[in-house]
Write a protein that holds these residues in place. Sequence first.
Motif, short mmCIF file in Angstrom:
data_model
loop_
_atom_site.label_atom_id
_atom_site.label_comp_id
_atom_site.label_asym_id
_atom_site.label_seq_id
_atom_site.Cartn_x
_atom_site.Cartn_y
_atom_site.Cartn_z
N LYS A 120 -8.99 2.57 -1.84
CA LYS A 120 -7.88 3.17 -2.59
C LYS A 120 -8.40 3.75 -3.90
O LYS A 120 -9.41 3.31 -4.44
N ALA B 93 -3.27 4.12 -2.79
CA ALA B 93 -3.09 3.19 -3.90
C ALA B 93 -2.74 1.79 -3.42
O ALA B 93 -2.20 1.61 -2.33
N VAL B 94 -3.06 0.82 -4.26
CA VAL B 94 -2.56 -0.54 -4.12
C VAL B 94 -1.49 -0.70 -5.20
O VAL B 94 -1.71 -0.34 -6.36
N TYR C 117 0.81 -1.22 0.00
CA TYR C 117 0.00 0.00 0.00
C TYR C 117 0.84 1.26 0.00
O TYR C 117 0.31 2.37 0.10
N LEU D 94 -4.70 1.75 -8.74
CA LEU D 94 -3.99 0.49 -8.81
C LEU D 94 -2.73 0.80 -9.60
O LEU D 94 -2.80 1.38 -10.69
N ALA E 7 -8.50 -2.80 -4.58
CA ALA E 7 -8.32 -1.37 -4.31
C ALA E 7 -9.63 -0.73 -3.86
O ALA E 7 -9.67 0.01 -2.87
#
Length: 168
Positions: free
Chosen positions: A116, A82-83, A68, A119, A111
């Motif tokens: 999030k 974000a992932v 992450y 990606l 995500a």
Amino acid sequence: MMIVNSTMADMDTLFAFYRAGAVYMKDMGEVRPWQEFERTAVAKEIEEGRQWKVLDNGETVAVFLTTYNDPFVWQEKDQDPAVYIHRIATHPEHRGKGYVQGIVDWGREHARENGKKFLRLDTGARNTRLVNYYKRCGFNLLGEVYPDSPALPAHYRGGIIALMEIAI
């Protein structure tokens, strides 16, 4: 296709996939293929629930890692929610069967589920074949960076890295 967390029992499989991925990178002309990863670091990733395996009919066909944050590569963009997907490795007998697209689709949902907005992944910028493949999977090329932190794996240092992203 099913994606589940890897376990300590998968350690040898993970390393076999990583070695096969490094050989494939060399065969494809990658200047900085993966080096051997530290088993203790991979064990920690498993314990943290960040190592994944892709199963098809009970067989492991691909593996990957999530995180992450990635401050050394993504720099100021790392502040975004974000992932990050790392170390995608598909078994040589299963390349070209759409498993990476399955990982990307899973990553989008992962995500979303984790609140999030992006990606992300990165790859060697001079590997235009892989950059274009990731574009076909839905990623946008944001640009290039030249990370050189000793905290990064050796294959990052001194290289040019393409930053790729999908907005969720």
